[in-house]
Design a protein around this motif. Structure first.
Motif, short mmCIF file in Angstrom:
data_model
loop_
_atom_site.label_atom_id
_atom_site.label_comp_id
_atom_site.label_asym_id
_atom_site.label_seq_id
_atom_site.Cartn_x
_atom_site.Cartn_y
_atom_site.Cartn_z
N ASN A 152 7.93 -16.86 -46.25
CA ASN A 152 9.01 -18.38 -46.47
C ASN A 152 7.72 -19.28 -46.58
OD1 ASN A 152 10.22 -21.23 -46.49
ND2 ASN A 152 11.41 -19.90 -44.99
N LYS A 153 7.87 -19.35 -48.23
CA LYS A 153 7.09 -20.87 -48.98
C LYS A 153 7.39 -22.30 -47.88
CE LYS A 153 7.59 -18.45 -53.41
NZ LYS A 153 8.11 -18.59 -54.55
N CYS A 154 7.97 -22.17 -47.38
CA CYS A 154 8.08 -24.08 -46.59
C CYS A 154 7.08 -23.96 -45.69
CB CYS A 154 9.75 -24.11 -46.07
SG CYS A 154 10.59 -23.38 -47.18
N PHE A 155 6.30 -22.88 -45.30
CA PHE A 155 4.95 -23.35 -44.30
C PHE A 155 3.59 -23.51 -44.74
CE2 PHE A 155 9.03 -21.37 -41.75
CZ PHE A 155 9.05 -21.93 -41.32
N SER A 156 2.70 -24.63 -44.15
CA SER A 156 1.60 -24.82 -44.38
C SER A 156 0.47 -23.07 -44.66
CB SER A 156 0.54 -25.95 -44.47
OG SER A 156 -0.60 -25.88 -44.42
N PRO A 157 -0.36 -22.42 -45.39
CA PRO A 157 -0.95 -21.83 -44.76
C PRO A 157 -1.98 -21.50 -44.39
CG PRO A 157 -0.64 -21.38 -47.19
CD PRO A 157 0.38 -23.11 -47.05
N ALA A 158 -2.48 -22.97 -44.48
CA ALA A 158 -3.93 -23.68 -42.86
C ALA A 158 -2.48 -23.92 -41.63
CB ALA A 158 -3.72 -24.57 -43.47
N MET A 159 -1.95 -24.08 -41.80
CA MET A 159 -1.13 -24.25 -39.88
C MET A 159 -0.87 -22.84 -39.54
SD MET A 159 2.92 -25.52 -39.71
CE MET A 159 3.67 -23.85 -40.49
N ILE A 160 -0.46 -22.00 -40.73
CA ILE A 160 0.15 -20.91 -40.36
C ILE A 160 -1.04 -20.21 -39.82
CG2 ILE A 160 0.58 -18.43 -40.54
CD1 ILE A 160 2.81 -20.57 -39.91
N SER A 161 -2.52 -20.19 -40.13
CA SER A 161 -3.19 -19.43 -39.92
C SER A 161 -4.24 -19.64 -38.26
CB SER A 161 -4.41 -19.36 -40.69
OG SER A 161 -4.59 -20.50 -41.47
N ARG A 162 -3.94 -20.90 -38.49
CA ARG A 162 -3.99 -21.64 -36.88
C ARG A 162 -3.13 -21.47 -36.08
NH1 ARG A 162 -6.28 -23.52 -41.02
NH2 ARG A 162 -8.71 -24.42 -40.97
N ALA A 163 -1.93 -21.19 -35.71
CA ALA A 163 -0.94 -21.48 -35.21
C ALA A 163 -0.85 -19.82 -34.67
CB ALA A 163 0.25 -21.64 -35.94
N TYR A 164 -1.57 -19.00 -35.48
CA TYR A 164 -1.20 -17.26 -35.68
C TYR A 164 -2.63 -17.04 -34.74
CZ TYR A 164 -2.93 -12.91 -35.39
OH TYR A 164 -3.27 -11.15 -34.82
N ILE A 165 -3.70 -17.66 -34.81
CA ILE A 165 -5.13 -17.86 -33.94
C ILE A 165 -4.94 -18.80 -32.80
CG2 ILE A 165 -8.03 -17.93 -33.75
CD1 ILE A 165 -7.05 -16.46 -35.55
N SER A 166 -4.22 -19.60 -33.06
CA SER A 166 -3.98 -20.33 -31.08
C SER A 166 -3.01 -19.00 -30.46
CB SER A 166 -3.24 -21.54 -31.18
OG SER A 166 -4.10 -22.15 -31.72
N PHE A 167 -2.10 -18.82 -30.12
CA PHE A 167 -0.97 -17.42 -30.54
C PHE A 167 -1.69 -16.80 -29.64
CE2 PHE A 167 1.81 -14.23 -30.09
CZ PHE A 167 2.97 -14.70 -29.04
N LEU A 168 -3.07 -15.97 -30.56
CA LEU A 168 -3.02 -14.59 -30.05
C LEU A 168 -4.52 -14.96 -29.02
CD1 LEU A 168 -4.42 -11.93 -31.26
CD2 LEU A 168 -6.17 -13.21 -32.28
N ASN A 169 -5.38 -15.89 -29.34
CA ASN A 169 -6.23 -16.68 -27.60
C ASN A 169 -5.01 -17.15 -26.78
OD1 ASN A 169 -8.76 -16.18 -29.22
ND2 ASN A 169 -8.49 -18.10 -30.35
N GLY A 170 -4.07 -17.76 -26.58
CA GLY A 170 -3.11 -18.03 -25.68
C GLY A 170 -3.09 -16.65 -24.79
N VAL A 171 -2.10 -15.70 -25.87
CA VAL A 171 -2.00 -14.32 -25.23
C VAL A 171 -2.66 -13.80 -24.07
CG1 VAL A 171 -1.23 -12.15 -25.45
CG2 VAL A 171 -0.04 -14.26 -26.82
N GLY A 172 -4.07 -13.27 -24.70
CA GLY A 172 -4.93 -13.25 -24.76
C GLY A 172 -5.19 -13.54 -23.14
N LEU A 173 -5.90 -15.19 -23.27
CA LEU A 173 -6.15 -15.73 -21.99
C LEU A 173 -5.24 -15.54 -20.96
CD1 LEU A 173 -8.21 -18.20 -24.03
CD2 LEU A 173 -9.22 -16.42 -22.24
N THR A 174 -3.92 -15.73 -20.78
CA THR A 174 -2.93 -15.96 -20.11
C THR A 174 -2.40 -14.08 -19.51
OG1 THR A 174 -1.48 -17.62 -21.86
CG2 THR A 174 -0.31 -16.38 -19.57
N LEU A 175 -2.58 -13.49 -20.70
CA LEU A 175 -2.24 -12.23 -19.48
C LEU A 175 -3.38 -11.54 -19.18
CD1 LEU A 175 0.84 -11.13 -21.70
CD2 LEU A 175 1.08 -12.42 -20.09
N GLY A 176 -4.39 -11.45 -18.93
CA GLY A 176 -5.62 -11.58 -18.98
C GLY A 176 -6.02 -9.99 -19.47
N GLU A 177 -6.52 -8.82 -18.90
CA GLU A 177 -6.21 -7.69 -18.57
C GLU A 177 -5.26 -6.42 -18.20
OE1 GLU A 177 -9.76 -6.17 -15.91
OE2 GLU A 177 -11.26 -7.55 -17.31
N SER A 178 -4.44 -7.10 -17.56
CA SER A 178 -2.78 -6.25 -17.73
C SER A 178 -2.23 -6.27 -18.72
CB SER A 178 -2.73 -7.36 -16.03
OG SER A 178 -1.84 -8.04 -16.69
#
Length: 220
Positions: A152-178
Motif C-alpha cells: 500500500n502506497k499510503c504508508f511511510s516506509p520509515a513508519m512501517i519499518s519501525r513499527a515492524y521492529i517494535s512489534f518483533l521486539n514486543g512479541v519476543g519480550l512478551t512471550l519469552g522462551e515459551s
C-alpha cells in the motif's frame, strides 16, 4: 586452512563465556552480575575471563552488540536474495520469527540498555545505529515494493519499518522462551507480515469481490 586446535578452543571458550554473560546480565542486570559469578557459571576462574574481556564493561558491550550484529547479518541476508520486495520481506519476517526464541535474553539486554540511556550513552548509540541499519534496509526494499504495487502506497516506509521492529521486539519480550508453544504463534507470524500492508494479487481481489456479490444477491 583449518584453525589450530588451540585457537578453536579459545574461540569456543570465548563463545561459552559470552553466552553465560548474556543470560546472567539479562536475568540479574549489570550491577548484580559480577565477573566472579560469570566465571563460576562457566566453570573457569575470573582471571580466565579477563584473558578474553579486559573488564566487565567490555564483556557487557560484547554481550549486547555481538548477538545484535548476528541478528542483523542474518536479516540483511534475507533482503539481498533474489525475488520481489514482497518475497524478500516475507522471507525476512520468517527468518526473524523462526529464530526469535533463540534471542530472548539478547532482546532483554537491548531493552535494558535503551531503558538506561544516561548510564550507557555510548552503548545506547551503538544499539541505535545497529537498529537504524536494519530499518534503513527495510525502508529501501519496502519503498521499491510500493512502486511495484506490492504494498500500500499510503504508508511511510520509515513508519512501517519501525513499527515492524517494535512489534518483533514486543512479541519476543512478551512471550519469552515459551513463544513457539503459544497457540497463536503461527498467526503472529502472519500478522507480522500484514504490518507491511501487502496488496492482494488481482486474482484474489477479484475472487473476493465475486464472493461479496454472491453473498449480497443471496440476501436479496
Amino acid at each position: 586452512m583449518a584453525r589450530p586446535i588451540n585457537e578453536e578452543k579459545r574461540l569456543e571458550r570465548r563463545k561459552r563465556i559470552l553466552e553465560e554473560a548474556v543470560v546472567l546480565f539479562a536475568e540479574s542486570g549489570y550491577s548484580n552480575t559480577t565477573m566472579a559469578i560469570i566465571a563460576q557459571s562457566v566453570g573457569v576462574t575470573p582471571g580466565t575471563i579477563f584473558q578474553y574481556f579486559p573488564s566487565k564493561e567490555a564483556l557487557f558491550y560484547a554481550a549486547v552488540l555481538e548477538p545484535l550484529a548476528d541478528i542483523q547479518v542474518k536479516s540483511l541476508a534475507c533482503l539481498k536474495k533474489e525475488g520481489t520486495p514482497g518475497v524478500l520481506i516475507k522471507s525476512m519476517v520468517a527468518e526473524q520469527f523462526n529464530h526469535i526464541y533463540s534471542y530472548i535474553n539478547e532482546l532483554r539486554l537491548v531493552q535494558s540498555v535503551l531503558g538506561q540511556r544516561i548510564r550507557f550513552p555510548e552503548l545506547t548509540q551503538k544499539v541505535l545505529e545497529s537498529v537504524k541499519v536494519m530499518t534503513d534496509a527495510i525502508e529501501c526494499i519496502y519503498a521499491k515494493g510500493q512502486l511495484m504495487g506490492e504494498f500500500n502506497k499510503c504508508f511511510s516506509p520509515a513508519m512501517i519499518s519501525r513499527a515492524y521492529i517494535s512489534f518483533l521486539n514486543g512479541v519476543g519480550l512478551t512471550l519469552g522462551e515459551s513463544i513457539i508453544q503459544h497457540p497463536e504463534w503461527e498467526n503472529l507470524k502472519e500478522h507480522a507480515f500484514y504490518l507491511f500492508a501487502p496488496i492482494q494479487p488481482e486474482e484474489n481481489r477479484r475472487s473476493l469481490n465475486e464472493s461479496n456479490i454472491i453473498t449480497t444477491r443471496s440476501d436479496i
